[in-house]
Design an enzyme around this catalytic site. Structure first.
Site: not given
Ligand code: 0WK
Ligand code: BGC
Ligand code: BGC
Length: 924
Positions: A549, A610, A664
């Site tokens: 995203r 992440s 993350d």
């Protein structure tokens, strides 16, 4: 049939005088006889009304209507399929209740060869009256003694025996071997049994007897045994009809119509228990004074009214009551009432069957009446025959009306206009009564003309059928053992979880000290959670979860506003070259900027990356190794912020100010910390899994300083990569790890996270199929395809409602045809795998919060955990099981789990905002 006493027609203690007492005697004798016979006449309209009313009750009960309670119970029997003839083996069958005051033991050998039958060996035992009315334990001990006596005569040695228990009373079944008696019928009245599991009572009695090792693997109603035992000449029987001392029927109903069952496919055998049918509207007009008298003097007043008009235990009694009335009125036997005529149960069904049999002739009737102590006149024999015929004809007609209701139900449930069906019949009323079946057939044809019914007499009273069900139960029981064996390693004990917690604490301590540990405990250079003073517009990237995203995050007085766009990372990019990956990322950023009208603006950017990175600063992160299916080349060992900046440089005319790179877990902790200052732990359970938390800086050997905090990215996905979890690893885990692109790595992650749970389930299903436990041992190509069993299937399958329907829908899409037992087992495999994952995750969180509590020397710690990840968010039970495990293993920590609404992109922006604020403060 046995002598009266033991037929359970005992005079009810203190029963007030019977309704028949003081019945008027009209003067004209033949008129009186005709008037009595007339009472037993049932009109076609009345039979139709009984058929309709019984059908209504059946459908109300199927829908699970509770009040008003339907007149029939419609009890599921857990028999889901008619026999397919492959059942084989030796089985012991114990029949109790079908034939009143006797029980029967059979030895049945199923050959498994269609049409090839071995004659069963059997023995009947008369049950003493005091046993039928005494304590339940006495009855079951009596049954266990009969079993041993029967087996003593057979060369069984001490082999383990499998027994099928035919128990012919209304029971709530909760499994093929679990059945609770609702109420006694047919003259049985043992105490301490109603409401109990009769299989357990029998097992206990066999245990007390202690002579043979007998495993009771199935309990069935006699109607089911009758249906399952019918010779599949004209196709399997799908209705079982018993008229013996009592009466009842069962039939194969569409499972989706049975509200109490969570099934939408297949069929299930339902025991109608029509003996309790008592709709006054329908039955009232056909109940005679003799029926009321019989009920009044019976053991179960007001119950089983329909049965008391049909069952063999009652037909003789009805005839006796009529004959006694006619004798009392002087119409019969010169007004003489012999003791047999006065004694309840004095006339047996066999008497009635013989006397009513037109071929018996007056002489035989005479002989029988003389046996009953009467001195019949010539006319008496004829009247007696008429009375017998009237009582039995009504019984057969009423039974036909009930059967017609079942046939109509089958038409409804199969949406068929016409119905061709085979009905298995069993019971001594059929065997002994000459005309019962023919009257029944005629009446069924009148009431259900669109049904083509063939009646198949069961050859051995259902013993074979009970053995069939026992064979199926034995197979399922064996499968269940194999399933339990297979799933046992997934069922972690509290001790095992506490050990994982302790091992994780140890690895955390070593990791923080920079010693060898499977937990890298990476400093993230995030020293504080947001304090709400952050402000400004920030770009954020969120790479490493299900979706990539790009976000625009506006942090203002009124709160945080987020605009984001999801972009895909094709597998070829995730596993291509690093340059290609980062160029793709920049392409997405540019596309986003254009769409948001931000082109040319150089907003501070926070990068949620992440993957395990050794950070040297907030904007420096060396990728240690890829995880979760990423494997882009030339990235491991590189500073990914540099890789991003190089990609930005390659894409001229783009200005981006990469300020921070965060994991993350950190982004999630910060994002939730913005709302709740207690949030000091970040947890991800999605494609991968990991956690971070605020550690005391003094405990972080690799970073200077003794005061303050540092957020540590634990990278707990790699916990156990040193083999410390091998004792928990199953061979399914090993198969998943071997097939992964990073074998030997991320072992903890591979037992917990979304990328792997589906694969663990798939490998477990393949194993159970190879054992023949699932899908009849049929392996399908599709199920052997990697990643075809998605982890989201677990969430769908374990959803409380319609679980088995979900299983069916999903597995049929995978080209698997399955039985309801298969569906149940697949559900249990999913539950075992997801519960282990949640509990391991809980053990990890317990280790972290206990570390924080001990760091601060607190008796009790209150802390919040920010959580994100598809598995945690979507699985119906995962989150609650994690919380429960933390409560169990860290009772001195009050832990609140906060599901992150905006993902870690917001967190990355907040980290960037803090960094910018701190940077401004140092500038002034
Ligand atoms: C949403 C977060 C993202 C994280 C993801 C993990 O914004 O940073 O990586 O959750 O869950 P997944 O998408 O892997 O299920
Ligand atoms: C019982 C049924 C049984 C029937 C025939 C009834 O009294 O309630 O369970 O099937 O008798 O034996
Ligand atoms: C990565 C972690 C990440 C986690 C959750 C793991 O595979 O190593 O850095 O936090 O997945 O996305």
């Amino acid at each position: 049939m046995d002598s009266i006493g033991s037929l359970g027609l005992q005079q009810r203690e203190g029963a007030p005088s019977s309704p028949q007492e003081g019945l008027p005697c009209p003067s004209n004798s033949s008129e009186l006889v005709q008037e009595c016979l007339q009472q037993f006449k049932v009109t076609g309209a009345q039979l139709q009304q009984i058929q309709t009313s019984l059908l209504d009750s059946m459908e109300q009960a199927l829908k699970g209507q509770a009040s008003p309670a339907p007149a029939v119970r419609m009890l599921p029997t857990y028999v889901g399929s008619t026999p397919h003839g492959t059942e084989q083996g030796d089985f012991v069958v114990l029949e109790l209740g079908a034939t009143g005051a006797s029980l029967r033991v059979l030895w049945v050998t199923l050959t498994g060869i269609e049409g090839h039958k071995m004659e069963p060996r059997s023995q009947e035992f008369v049950i003493p009256e005091e046993v039928m009315l005494g304590p339940g334990q006495q009855l079951f001990d009596f049954a266990a003694r009969c079993l041993s006596e029967f087996l003593d005569a057979l060369p069984v040695g001490n082999q383990g025996l499998q027994l099928g228990f035919s128990f012919s009373f209304p029971c709530h079944q909760t499994g093929l071997d679990k059945s609770t008696l609702i109420s006694w019928t047919k003259g049985f009245r043992c105490s301490g049994v109603e409401g109990q599991d009769v299989v357990q009572l029998l097992r206990d009695a066999i245990q007390r007897q202690g002579t043979y090792s007998i495993d009771v693997v199935a309990v069935v109603n006699d109607t089911v045994g009758t249906m399952m035992g019918c010779e599949p000449g004209v196709g399997p029987c799908e209705v079982g009809l018993v008229v013996d001392t009592g009466t009842n029927a069962c039939y194969m109903e569409e499972a989706r119509h049975v509200a109490v069952l969570d099934e939408d496919r297949g069929r299930v055998c339902i025991s109608v228990e029509w003996g309790s049918f008592s709709d006054d509207g329908a039955l009232g007009p056909v109940l005679t004074i003799f029926d009321h008298t019989l009920d009044h003097e019976s053991l179960n007043l007001g119950a089983q009214r329909f049965e008391k008009m049909i069952g063999g235990l009652y037909l003789g009694e009805l005839v006796r009551l009529v004959l006694a009335h006619l004798a009392r009125c002087g119409v019969l036997f010169g007004g003489y009432l012999s003791p047999a005529l006065l004694r309840q149960g004095g006339i047996l069904l066999e008497h009635v069957a013989e006397m009513e049999d037109p071929s018996a002739g007056a002489a035989r009737v005479h002989a029988i009446l003389q046996d009953l102590g009467l001195n019949p006149r010539a006319s008496d024999a004829e009247f007696v025959q008429q009375v017998c015929a009237a009582v039995c004809t009504r019984a057969a007609q009423l039974c036909a009306a009930a059967l017609a209701a079942v046939l109509s139900r089958l038409q409804h449930s199969r949406e068929q206009q016409t119905l061709q069906i085979a009905v298995a019949t069993g019971g001594r009323v059929f065997e002994r009564h000459p005309r019962f079946l023919s009257i029944l057939k005629e009446t069924v044809m009148l009431l259900a003309p669109e049904c083509d019914v063939s009646f198949i007499p069961s050859v051995d009273g259902g013993g074979q059928g009970v053995a069939m069900v026992t064979a199926v139960a034995a197979r399922l029981a064996a499968h269940r053992c194999l399933l339990e064996e297979t799933l046992a390693p997934f069922r972690l004990t509290r001790e095992q979880l506490a050990a994982v917690q302790a091992q994780m604490r140890e690895a955390m301590a070593k990791g923080l000290q920079g010693e060898a540990s499977s937990l890298r405990m990476l400093p993230t250079y995030v020293r504080a959670t947001p304090d709400g003073s952050e402000r400004g517009d920030f770009l954020a990237l969120d790479l490493g979860g299900t979706n990539f995203r790009v976000l625009l995050v506006r942090v203002a007085t009124g709160g945080v506003q987020i605009t984001s766009q999801v972009y895909s990372i094709p597998e070829c990019v995730a596993q291509g070259s690093g340059q290609q990956l980062f160029d793709h990322i920049v392409d997405c950023i540019v596309d986003f900027q254009q769409k948001q009208g931000l082109s040319g603006q150089s907003l501070p950017l926070g990068f949620t990356f992440s993957f395990p990175c050794r950070q040297l600063g907030l904007d420096q992160g060396i990728l240690l190794n890829w995880t979760k299916g990423f494997n882009a080349s030339d990235c491991e060992g590189q500073d990914v912020v540099c890789l991003l900046r190089e990609a930005i440089r390659r894409r001229q005319a783009v200005e981006l100010n990469v300020v921070a790179i965060v994991n993350d877990t950190v982004g999630t902790m910060m994002s939730c910390g913005y709302e709740d200052p207690h949030c000091e732990v970040g947890l991800i359970v999605g494609t991968g899994t990991n956690a971070c938390y605020m550690e005391e800086l003094r405990n972080v050997a690799s970073v200077a300083g003794d005061s303050g905090h540092m957020c540590i990215n634990m990278e707990w996905g790699a916990f156990g990569d040193d083999g410390s979890l091998s004792m928990l690893s199953t061979h399914f885990d090993a198969s998943v790890d071997q097939a992964s692109i990073n074998p030997g790595k991320q072992r903890f992650e591979k037992m917990i996270s979304g990328m792997y749970l589906g694969e663990i389930v798939r490998h477990t299903l393949l194993h159970l199929t190879s054992l023949g436990v699932l899908f009849r041992g049929q392996q399908t190509q599709r199920l052997q395809t990697r990643d075809i069993f998605k982890t989201k299937f677990l969430s769908e399958i374990e959803s409380d409602s319609l679980a088995l329907r979900q299983v069916r829908a999903i597995l049929e899409d995978l080209g698997l045809s399955l039985t309801s037992d298969d569906a149940l087992m697949v559900l249990e495999v999913c539950q075992a795998v997801s519960q282990r994952a949640a509990r391991l995750c809980g053990a990890g969180v317990a280790a972290v919060v206990e570390k924080i509590r001990e760091n601060r020397g607190l008796e009790e710690l209150t802390v919040s955990v920010g959580v994100d990840g598809t598995l945690y968010k979507l699985h119906p039970h995962f989150s609650s099981l994690v919380a429960a495990t933390v409560r169990e293993l860290a009772p001195r920590c009050v832990v609140t789990f906060l599901q992150s609404e905006d993902g870690s992109g917001k967190g990355a922006a907040l980290v960037t905002a803090v960094a910018c604020r701190l940077a401004q403060m140092t500038c002034v």
